[in-house]
Write an enzyme that holds these catalytic residues in place. Structure first.
Site, PDB file in Angstrom:
ATOM      1  N   TYR A  82       0.824  -1.206   0.000  1.00 18.63           N
ATOM      2  CA  TYR A  82       0.000   0.000   0.000  1.00 18.63           C
ATOM      3  C   TYR A  82       0.855   1.252   0.000  1.00 18.63           C
ATOM      4  O   TYR A  82       2.075   1.179   0.154  1.00 18.63           O
ATOM      5  CB  TYR A  82      -0.963  -0.009   1.197  1.00 18.63           C
ATOM      6  CG  TYR A  82      -0.334   0.328   2.534  1.00 18.63           C
ATOM      7  CD1 TYR A  82       0.514  -0.576   3.178  1.00 18.63           C
ATOM      8  CD2 TYR A  82      -0.574   1.548   3.152  1.00 18.63           C
ATOM      9  CE1 TYR A  82       1.092  -0.261   4.398  1.00 18.63           C
ATOM     10  CE2 TYR A  82       0.009   1.869   4.372  1.00 18.63           C
ATOM     11  CZ  TYR A  82       0.839   0.956   4.989  1.00 18.63           C
ATOM     12  OH  TYR A  82       1.428   1.275   6.193  1.00 18.63           O
TER      13      TYR A  82
ATOM     14  N   ARG B 132       8.084   4.368  -4.663  1.00 22.09           N
ATOM     15  CA  ARG B 132       8.117   3.377  -3.579  1.00 22.09           C
ATOM     16  C   ARG B 132       7.074   2.297  -3.792  1.00 22.09           C
ATOM     17  O   ARG B 132       7.329   1.115  -3.520  1.00 22.09           O
ATOM     18  CB  ARG B 132       7.920   4.061  -2.212  1.00 22.09           C
ATOM     19  CG  ARG B 132       8.073   3.086  -1.053  1.00 22.09           C
ATOM     20  CD  ARG B 132       8.067   3.767   0.309  1.00 22.09           C
ATOM     21  NE  ARG B 132       6.789   4.400   0.592  1.00 22.09           N
ATOM     22  CZ  ARG B 132       6.554   5.160   1.655  1.00 22.09           C
ATOM     23  NH1 ARG B 132       7.517   5.395   2.533  1.00 22.09           N
ATOM     24  NH2 ARG B 132       5.366   5.709   1.842  1.00 22.09           N
TER      25      ARG B 132
ATOM     26  N   ARG C 208      -7.387 -20.716  -1.823  1.00 22.58           N
ATOM     27  CA  ARG C 208      -6.392 -20.471  -0.770  1.00 22.58           C
ATOM     28  C   ARG C 208      -5.225 -21.455  -0.843  1.00 22.58           C
ATOM     29  O   ARG C 208      -5.402 -22.660  -0.741  1.00 22.58           O
ATOM     30  CB  ARG C 208      -7.052 -20.569   0.617  1.00 22.58           C
ATOM     31  CG  ARG C 208      -6.069 -20.209   1.734  1.00 22.58           C
ATOM     32  CD  ARG C 208      -6.683 -20.273   3.129  1.00 22.58           C
ATOM     33  NE  ARG C 208      -5.684 -19.917   4.142  1.00 22.58           N
ATOM     34  CZ  ARG C 208      -4.785 -20.770   4.630  1.00 22.58           C
ATOM     35  NH1 ARG C 208      -4.768 -22.024   4.239  1.00 22.58           N
ATOM     36  NH2 ARG C 208      -3.896 -20.365   5.520  1.00 22.58           N
TER      37      ARG C 208
ATOM     38  N   HIS D  55      -0.779 -21.014   0.040  1.00 26.37           N
ATOM     39  CA  HIS D  55       0.256 -20.019   0.355  1.00 26.37           C
ATOM     40  C   HIS D  55       1.070 -19.623  -0.876  1.00 26.37           C
ATOM     41  O   HIS D  55       1.428 -18.461  -1.038  1.00 26.37           O
ATOM     42  CB  HIS D  55       1.194 -20.543   1.442  1.00 26.37           C
ATOM     43  CG  HIS D  55       0.573 -20.582   2.805  1.00 26.37           C
ATOM     44  ND1 HIS D  55      -0.474 -21.408   3.121  1.00 26.37           N
ATOM     45  CD2 HIS D  55       0.852 -19.879   3.927  1.00 26.37           C
ATOM     46  CE1 HIS D  55      -0.811 -21.227   4.389  1.00 26.37           C
ATOM     47  NE2 HIS D  55      -0.024 -20.295   4.901  1.00 26.37           N
TER      48      HIS D  55
ATOM     49  N   LYS E 107       6.432  -1.799   1.990  1.00 30.08           N
ATOM     50  CA  LYS E 107       5.220  -1.205   2.573  1.00 30.08           C
ATOM     51  C   LYS E 107       4.073  -2.204   2.399  1.00 30.08           C
ATOM     52  O   LYS E 107       3.199  -2.051   1.539  1.00 30.08           O
ATOM     53  CB  LYS E 107       4.914   0.166   1.946  1.00 30.08           C
ATOM     54  CG  LYS E 107       4.044   1.027   2.848  1.00 30.08           C
ATOM     55  CD  LYS E 107       4.174   2.488   2.515  1.00 30.08           C
ATOM     56  CE  LYS E 107       3.167   3.348   3.264  1.00 30.08           C
ATOM     57  NZ  LYS E 107       3.266   3.364   4.713  1.00 30.08           N
TER      58      LYS E 107
ATOM     59  N   GLU F  15      12.158   2.267  14.273  1.00 27.54           N
ATOM     60  CA  GLU F  15      11.199   3.308  13.864  1.00 27.54           C
ATOM     61  C   GLU F  15       9.957   3.230  14.741  1.00 27.54           C
ATOM     62  O   GLU F  15       9.896   2.442  15.674  1.00 27.54           O
ATOM     63  CB  GLU F  15      10.838   3.131  12.387  1.00 27.54           C
ATOM     64  CG  GLU F  15      10.208   1.784  12.071  1.00 27.54           C
ATOM     65  CD  GLU F  15       9.872   1.583  10.598  1.00 27.54           C
ATOM     66  OE1 GLU F  15       9.775   2.568   9.853  1.00 27.54           O
ATOM     67  OE2 GLU F  15       9.672   0.411  10.207  1.00 27.54           O
TER      68      GLU F  15
ATOM     69  N   LEU G 229      11.025   1.118   7.291  1.00 24.84           N
ATOM     70  CA  LEU G 229      10.463   1.606   6.031  1.00 24.84           C
ATOM     71  C   LEU G 229      11.140   2.945   5.734  1.00 24.84           C
ATOM     72  O   LEU G 229      11.179   3.821   6.606  1.00 24.84           O
ATOM     73  CB  LEU G 229       8.947   1.824   6.149  1.00 24.84           C
ATOM     74  CG  LEU G 229       8.329   2.348   4.849  1.00 24.84           C
ATOM     75  CD1 LEU G 229       8.181   1.205   3.854  1.00 24.84           C
ATOM     76  CD2 LEU G 229       6.994   3.011   5.097  1.00 24.84           C
TER      77      LEU G 229
END
Ligand code: PDD
Length: 288
Positions: free
Chosen positions: A39, A58, A106, A108, A154, A186, A210
């Site tokens: 995101y 980014r 589903r 992985h 992110k 952070e 990040l």
């Protein structure tokens, strides 16, 4: 109705513009099932996106890191953002963009056949930092960094960050300062900065943090203000005895931290380096 969201907010989902409360994704979306997506959060002032190109750079790095091909050319993404911003009730807002690997049985492993990524975007009103926050500063609590080792992506897999932020709420403060192996990393959703002897310090840009879009900006602002800047590992003792601490993020901009673990930072007031960088940040917003 979505609690906390204006029902008539416009959102973009997979090629369509629709009301937030009408947009629906599959229960088998890999973002929902695995947190398999990335995101971005882009701040917008007076209808103008702040450092859009850096945010989209980014976004592309995050997509590449998790091996999702860019779902559309950058210009199309920008056009979507512009349409949402134009429809926003508030010209000062934030754009949220999310891209997941898409919908599949589903498993992985990545889907065995090509599937379309899920592309979602919304704009929500943004309240820039208040005068009180700027003048009194924020409180932080230090906690161990228990997140994974790819914090440079992110990712929407944010459970570690969610649990970290809740520790700040539980402690009655604004944000956390996370430490891994005795060194500062952070916040839960912000970068943390330290000033010692007039010099601005930030943890190195690596997989443990990040790289905020404000990371590069702070380096620019420091240079313009004649403040020395160094990116290097910062030991816990150096944070605890810092002259100043600050945090940065898309929505917090740059804010002073005046209390760490209940003790004053420096003299307990926003410091001179913060004031210089804050002035530079304000000027960049004004010049948009
Ligand atoms: N968070 N570190 C983390 C873990 C973050 O989530 C963020 C931003 C930052 C600062 O990055 P930037 O300067 O690009 O905003 C650092 C956003 C605002 C969020 O998740 O809402």
């Amino acid at each position: 109705m979505i609690p906390g969201m204006p029902g008539d907010s416009l959102v973009y989902l997979n090629g369509e513009f629709t009301r937030a409360d009408q947009a629906k994704i599959s229960v088998l979306d890999r973002g929902f099932i695995f947190g398999d997506g990335i995101y971005e959060v882009v701040p917008v002032y007076r209808g103008k996106a702040f450092r859009m190109a850096e945010h989209l750079d980014r976004l592309e790095r995050s997509l590449a890191a998790i091996r999702i091909a860019a779902p559309m050319p950058r210009a199309e993404l920008i056009a979507i953002i512009e349409r949402l911003v134009a429809a926003s009730s508030s010209p000062t807002c934030m754009v949220y963009l999310q891209i997941t690997r898409g919908v599949y049985k589903r498993d992985h492993a990545f889907p065995a056949e090509a599937i379309a990524p899920t592309v979602f975007a919304m704009v929500t009103p943004m309240v820039p930092p208040t005068e009180k926050q700027r003048e009194e500063g924020l409180g932080l609590v230090s906690i161990p960094d228990e997140r994974w080792l790819h914090c440079e992506i992110k990712s929407v897999s944010l459970l570690g960050n969610v649990l970290a932020r809740q520790q700040a709420v539980d402690a009655g403060v604004d944000e956390v300062a996370q430490f891994r192996d005795g060194f500062l990393t952070e916040g839960s959703s912000s970068n943390v900065w330290v000033v010692r002897d007039g010099k601005l310090l930030a943890p190195p840009k690596n997989h443990l943090i990040l790289e905020g879009i404000r990371y590069g900006l702070m380096a620019e602002l420091a240079q313009a203000a004649g403040v020395a800047f160094e990116s290097r590992p910062i030991a816990r003792a150096e944070v605890e005895s810092a002259d100043e601490i600050m945090i940065t993020s898309a929505t917090k901009e740059v804010l002073p931290v005046t209390r760490l673990d209940g003790k004053p930072v420096g003299d307990g007031r926003p410091g001179p380096v913060y004031r210089k960088l804050r002035a530079g940040y304000d000027a960049r917003i004004a010049a948009l």
